[in-house]
Design a protein around this motif. Structure first.
Motif, PDB file in Angstrom:
ATOM      1  N   GLN A   1       0.825  -1.204   0.000  1.00 44.48           N
ATOM      2  CA  GLN A   1       0.000   0.000   0.000  1.00 44.48           C
ATOM      3  C   GLN A   1       0.862   1.257   0.000  1.00 44.48           C
ATOM      4  O   GLN A   1       0.521   2.262  -0.637  1.00 44.48           O
ATOM      5  CB  GLN A   1      -0.923  -0.009   1.215  1.00 44.48           C
ATOM      6  N   ALA A   2       1.988   1.195   0.704  1.00 47.80           N
ATOM      7  CA  ALA A   2       2.881   2.350   0.754  1.00 47.80           C
ATOM      8  C   ALA A   2       3.508   2.634  -0.596  1.00 47.80           C
ATOM      9  O   ALA A   2       3.939   3.760  -0.865  1.00 47.80           O
ATOM     10  CB  ALA A   2       3.977   2.122   1.789  1.00 47.80           C
ATOM     11  N   ASN A   3       3.568   1.617  -1.458  1.00 46.76           N
ATOM     12  CA  ASN A   3       4.195   1.774  -2.770  1.00 46.76           C
ATOM     13  C   ASN A   3       3.195   1.914  -3.908  1.00 46.76           C
ATOM     14  O   ASN A   3       3.589   1.941  -5.070  1.00 46.76           O
ATOM     15  CB  ASN A   3       5.113   0.575  -3.053  1.00 46.76           C
ATOM     16  N   LEU A   4       1.900   1.968  -3.564  1.00 50.28           N
ATOM     17  CA  LEU A   4       0.878   2.081  -4.599  1.00 50.28           C
ATOM     18  C   LEU A   4       0.171   3.424  -4.508  1.00 50.28           C
ATOM     19  O   LEU A   4      -0.039   3.966  -3.421  1.00 50.28           O
ATOM     20  CB  LEU A   4      -0.160   0.967  -4.463  1.00 50.28           C
ATOM     21  N   ASP A   5      -0.202   3.942  -5.666  1.00 52.73           N
ATOM     22  CA  ASP A   5      -1.022   5.137  -5.700  1.00 52.73           C
ATOM     23  C   ASP A   5      -2.442   4.757  -5.294  1.00 52.73           C
ATOM     24  O   ASP A   5      -3.037   3.832  -5.863  1.00 52.73           O
ATOM     25  CB  ASP A   5      -1.011   5.739  -7.110  1.00 52.73           C
ATOM     26  N   GLY A   6      -2.992   5.460  -4.308  1.00 56.21           N
ATOM     27  CA  GLY A   6      -4.289   5.096  -3.765  1.00 56.21           C
ATOM     28  C   GLY A   6      -5.416   5.170  -4.767  1.00 56.21           C
ATOM     29  O   GLY A   6      -6.378   4.414  -4.673  1.00 56.21           O
ATOM     30  N   LEU A   7      -5.325   6.057  -5.734  1.00 59.75           N
ATOM     31  CA  LEU A   7      -6.387   6.204  -6.717  1.00 59.75           C
ATOM     32  C   LEU A   7      -6.212   5.248  -7.889  1.00 59.75           C
ATOM     33  O   LEU A   7      -7.120   4.488  -8.235  1.00 59.75           O
ATOM     34  CB  LEU A   7      -6.427   7.642  -7.239  1.00 59.75           C
ATOM     35  N   MET A   8      -5.033   5.271  -8.496  1.00 61.06           N
ATOM     36  CA  MET A   8      -4.834   4.550  -9.756  1.00 61.06           C
ATOM     37  C   MET A   8      -4.507   3.074  -9.556  1.00 61.06           C
ATOM     38  O   MET A   8      -4.629   2.276 -10.483  1.00 61.06           O
ATOM     39  CB  MET A   8      -3.723   5.227 -10.579  1.00 61.06           C
ATOM     40  N   GLY A   9      -4.056   2.702  -8.368  1.00 61.86           N
ATOM     41  CA  GLY A   9      -3.730   1.309  -8.122  1.00 61.86           C
ATOM     42  C   GLY A   9      -2.464   0.843  -8.802  1.00 61.86           C
ATOM     43  O   GLY A   9      -2.231  -0.355  -8.949  1.00 61.86           O
ATOM     44  N   ILE A  10      -1.623   1.786  -9.230  1.00 59.38           N
ATOM     45  CA  ILE A  10      -0.325   1.449  -9.820  1.00 59.38           C
ATOM     46  C   ILE A  10       0.763   2.024  -8.916  1.00 59.38           C
ATOM     47  O   ILE A  10       0.478   2.858  -8.044  1.00 59.38           O
ATOM     48  CB  ILE A  10      -0.185   1.997 -11.260  1.00 59.38           C
ATOM     49  N   PRO A  11       2.012   1.593  -9.074  1.00 58.41           N
ATOM     50  CA  PRO A  11       3.083   2.116  -8.222  1.00 58.41           C
ATOM     51  C   PRO A  11       3.122   3.645  -8.189  1.00 58.41           C
ATOM     52  O   PRO A  11       2.828   4.315  -9.179  1.00 58.41           O
ATOM     53  CB  PRO A  11       4.351   1.534  -8.862  1.00 58.41           C
TER      54      PRO A  11
ATOM     55  N   HIS B   1     -14.316  16.319 -11.161  1.00 51.57           N
ATOM     56  CA  HIS B   1     -13.161  15.597 -10.640  1.00 51.57           C
ATOM     57  C   HIS B   1     -13.398  14.087 -10.533  1.00 51.57           C
ATOM     58  O   HIS B   1     -12.441  13.302 -10.638  1.00 51.57           O
ATOM     59  CB  HIS B   1     -12.752  16.168  -9.282  1.00 51.57           C
ATOM     60  N   LEU B   2     -14.637  13.667 -10.331  1.00 54.83           N
ATOM     61  CA  LEU B   2     -14.907  12.232 -10.294  1.00 54.83           C
ATOM     62  C   LEU B   2     -14.617  11.593 -11.649  1.00 54.83           C
ATOM     63  O   LEU B   2     -14.010  10.517 -11.729  1.00 54.83           O
ATOM     64  CB  LEU B   2     -16.357  11.962  -9.883  1.00 54.83           C
ATOM     65  N   ALA B   3     -15.035  12.273 -12.702  1.00 53.73           N
ATOM     66  CA  ALA B   3     -14.737  11.777 -14.052  1.00 53.73           C
ATOM     67  C   ALA B   3     -13.234  11.826 -14.304  1.00 53.73           C
ATOM     68  O   ALA B   3     -12.680  10.949 -14.971  1.00 53.73           O
ATOM     69  CB  ALA B   3     -15.480  12.606 -15.094  1.00 53.73           C
ATOM     70  N   GLY B   4     -12.584  12.873 -13.764  1.00 55.73           N
ATOM     71  CA  GLY B   4     -11.132  12.964 -13.914  1.00 55.73           C
ATOM     72  C   GLY B   4     -10.422  11.800 -13.240  1.00 55.73           C
ATOM     73  O   GLY B   4      -9.471  11.225 -13.790  1.00 55.73           O
ATOM     74  N   ASP B   5     -10.902  11.454 -12.034  1.00 53.42           N
ATOM     75  CA  ASP B   5     -10.324  10.297 -11.339  1.00 53.42           C
ATOM     76  C   ASP B   5     -10.535   9.016 -12.143  1.00 53.42           C
ATOM     77  O   ASP B   5      -9.629   8.176 -12.251  1.00 53.42           O
ATOM     78  CB  ASP B   5     -10.951  10.144  -9.955  1.00 53.42           C
ATOM     79  N   ASP B   6     -11.731   8.854 -12.699  1.00 53.26           N
ATOM     80  CA  ASP B   6     -12.013   7.665 -13.498  1.00 53.26           C
ATOM     81  C   ASP B   6     -11.120   7.609 -14.735  1.00 53.26           C
ATOM     82  O   ASP B   6     -10.653   6.528 -15.130  1.00 53.26           O
ATOM     83  CB  ASP B   6     -13.487   7.665 -13.919  1.00 53.26           C
ATOM     84  N   CYS B   7     -10.860   8.755 -15.329  1.00 52.47           N
ATOM     85  CA  CYS B   7      -9.965   8.826 -16.489  1.00 52.47           C
ATOM     86  C   CYS B   7      -8.556   8.365 -16.107  1.00 52.47           C
ATOM     87  O   CYS B   7      -7.916   7.592 -16.839  1.00 52.47           O
ATOM     88  CB  CYS B   7      -9.939  10.248 -17.034  1.00 52.47           C
ATOM     89  N   LEU B   8      -8.067   8.815 -14.964  1.00 50.58           N
ATOM     90  CA  LEU B   8      -6.739   8.404 -14.494  1.00 50.58           C
ATOM     91  C   LEU B   8      -6.665   6.897 -14.269  1.00 50.58           C
ATOM     92  O   LEU B   8      -5.689   6.246 -14.638  1.00 50.58           O
ATOM     93  CB  LEU B   8      -6.385   9.143 -13.197  1.00 50.58           C
ATOM     94  N   VAL B   9      -7.730   6.348 -13.676  1.00 54.03           N
ATOM     95  CA  VAL B   9      -7.756   4.905 -13.415  1.00 54.03           C
ATOM     96  C   VAL B   9      -7.703   4.129 -14.724  1.00 54.03           C
ATOM     97  O   VAL B   9      -6.957   3.141 -14.854  1.00 54.03           O
ATOM     98  CB  VAL B   9      -9.020   4.524 -12.605  1.00 54.03           C
TER      99      VAL B   9
ATOM    100  N   ALA C   1       4.110   3.718 -13.431  1.00 49.56           N
ATOM    101  CA  ALA C   1       3.921   4.402 -12.156  1.00 49.56           C
ATOM    102  C   ALA C   1       3.312   5.782 -12.374  1.00 49.56           C
ATOM    103  O   ALA C   1       3.411   6.361 -13.462  1.00 49.56           O
ATOM    104  CB  ALA C   1       5.266   4.540 -11.431  1.00 49.56           C
ATOM    105  N   ARG C   2       2.682   6.272 -11.305  1.00 49.23           N
ATOM    106  CA  ARG C   2       2.196   7.653 -11.316  1.00 49.23           C
ATOM    107  C   ARG C   2       3.322   8.531 -10.802  1.00 49.23           C
ATOM    108  O   ARG C   2       3.741   8.414  -9.661  1.00 49.23           O
ATOM    109  CB  ARG C   2       0.961   7.801 -10.437  1.00 49.23           C
ATOM    110  N   TYR C   3       3.810   9.406 -11.661  1.00 51.80           N
ATOM    111  CA  TYR C   3       4.950  10.252 -11.315  1.00 51.80           C
ATOM    112  C   TYR C   3       4.510  11.462 -10.500  1.00 51.80           C
ATOM    113  O   TYR C   3       5.223  11.933  -9.632  1.00 51.80           O
ATOM    114  CB  TYR C   3       5.667  10.686 -12.591  1.00 51.80           C
ATOM    115  N   GLY C   4       3.311  11.940 -10.792  1.00 56.49           N
ATOM    116  CA  GLY C   4       2.782  13.091 -10.064  1.00 56.49           C
ATOM    117  C   GLY C   4       1.654  13.726 -10.835  1.00 56.49           C
ATOM    118  O   GLY C   4       1.777  13.959 -12.052  1.00 56.49           O
TER     119      GLY C   4
END
Length: 380
Positions: A209-219, A261-269, A287-290
């Motif tokens: 969990q510490a190494n994963l992005d909470g939203l996207m589920g990738i490192p 922003h909800l649609a934006g989050d879904d787009c990122l996922v 990975a999500r860089y930022g």
């Protein structure tokens, strides 16, 4: 002719000496078991060594050591970590080898060793062939001439079973009492081992969990930095290329303003999942860089291979066709990508590769976005 002498009955002394020898063996077995546990020896090897000790101590031919576990519905079953090889044909020999280091799971408990679990009391049978608790053996199975099944408790909790079979002369309550300290030590090790495993699983989950992005589920960025540093060192030692793709979602702020922003989050996922699907090798990492900036690390990959991956990402994103009415580039979500490849040398650092990929990402944006810039710099 006369004979002079004395007669002394030493039966009691011999009995005491034998008890002392037995006690020393029991203590040695317990000490070895605890040492193996402390040394983090694989549970299959640990229990196999314990079974060997018990077979030698009791002059038994066959045996098993297992842990009593529960199904999700609460039904008890036995998972054996050590089991004497009773294979009697090629098929059972293969089965034994397949499960030797996986563990046999016994869920049908309507037999002698199953009764140990269902009743929680020892089962002693010196005539299994005529024992009503016996449910028969598969055809070809070696005969069982005597059986001793011992429940392993910690407090009032049944945690395991030790089974012994085919002792010449059969088993007795004295034998059961004689190995009671080993059984108790086995229970302590079972509980401690299970607690250690549960703790390790919890720590692994936390680390993940510490190494994963909470939203996207990738490192996340932390994992990206650690992994890039690791692969940089490895590539330097092997004199192999290391590639990096830096990606940026074009005009993502207008996307959030347009759709929320909800649609934006879904787009990122969706894009995160797309990247993972495009990276087929286990060593590759997305990975999500930022923010809306992403990255792909491609070990042992030259610029040509990295460009091919970038093109595949772009093609699949086009097929995904996420609407983006606020984009001046296209009516769908697009990506700008910078691709860089280096063979690490000397005192270099991963920052060099990041800086190079960043420059090419900036160039892709400056040239109109929705494109890939690689080495040599060419617009896509």
């Amino acid at each position: 002719i006369r004979m002079f002498g004395t007669v002394q009955d030493i039966t009691e002394r011999k009995r005491i000496e034998e008890e002392l020898r037995h006690s020393r063996k029991v203590i040695e077995i317990i000490d070895r078991l605890r040492e193996r546990f402390i040394s983090h020896i694989d549970p299959f090897l640990m229990y196999a060594a314990l079974l060997d000790d018990l077979l030698a101590l009791t002059d038994s031919r066959y045996g098993l050591v297992g842990e009593v576990l529960k199904d999700p519905d609460g039904a008890l079953y036995l998972k054996t970590y050590a089991l004497s090889n009773l294979a009697w044909n090629e098929e059972t020999s293969r089965l034994y080898e397949d499960y030797r280091y996986k563990g046999f799971e016994f869920r049908r408990l309507n037999n002698l060793f199953g009764r140990v679990i269902t009743t929680g009391v020892p089962v002693l049978s010196n005539d299994p062939a005529h024992d009503p608790r016996r449910r028969g053996l598969p055809e070809g199975h070696p005969p069982i001439t005597a059986f001793l099944g011992i429940p392993v408790f910690v407090g009032d909790r049944l945690v395991g079973e030790i089974g012994l079979a085919n002792r010449e002369g059969g088993y007795s309550n004295e034998i059961l009492e004689g190995i009671a300290p080993v059984v108790a030590a086995c229970g302590q090790v079972i509980v401690a081992r299970q607690e250690r495993e549960a703790r390790q699983r919890a720590e692994d989950r936390l680390a993940q969990q510490a190494n994963l992005d909470g939203l996207m589920g990738i490192p996340n960025r932390r994992r990206f930095d650690d992994y890039l540093a690791q692969e940089w060192r490895r590539a330097g030692r092997a004199r192999m290329p290391l590639s990096l793709i830096m990606l940026d979602i074009d005009h993502f702020k207008p996307y959030n303003d347009q759709y929320g922003h909800l649609a934006g989050d879904d787009c990122l996922v969706q894009i995160g999942q797309l990247l993972q699907n495009c990276l087929r090798r286990p060593a590759d990492l997305a990975a999500r860089y930022g923010g809306e900036e992403l990255a792909c690390i491609l070990p042992e990959t030259g610029n040509g291979g990295a460009m091919q991956v970038a093109r595949e990402i772009r093609r699949r994103l086009g097929e995904l066709a996420i609407p983006h009415a606020a984009s001046p580039v296209a009516a769908r979500v697009t990506l700008s990508m910078g691709v860089a490849t280096l063979i690490p040398e000397g005192n270099g650092s991963p920052a060099e590769l990041i800086a190079l990929a960043d420059r090419r990402l900036y160039q892709a944006k400056a040239e109109g976005r929705d494109r890939i810039v690689g080495d040599p710099p060419t617009g896509e």
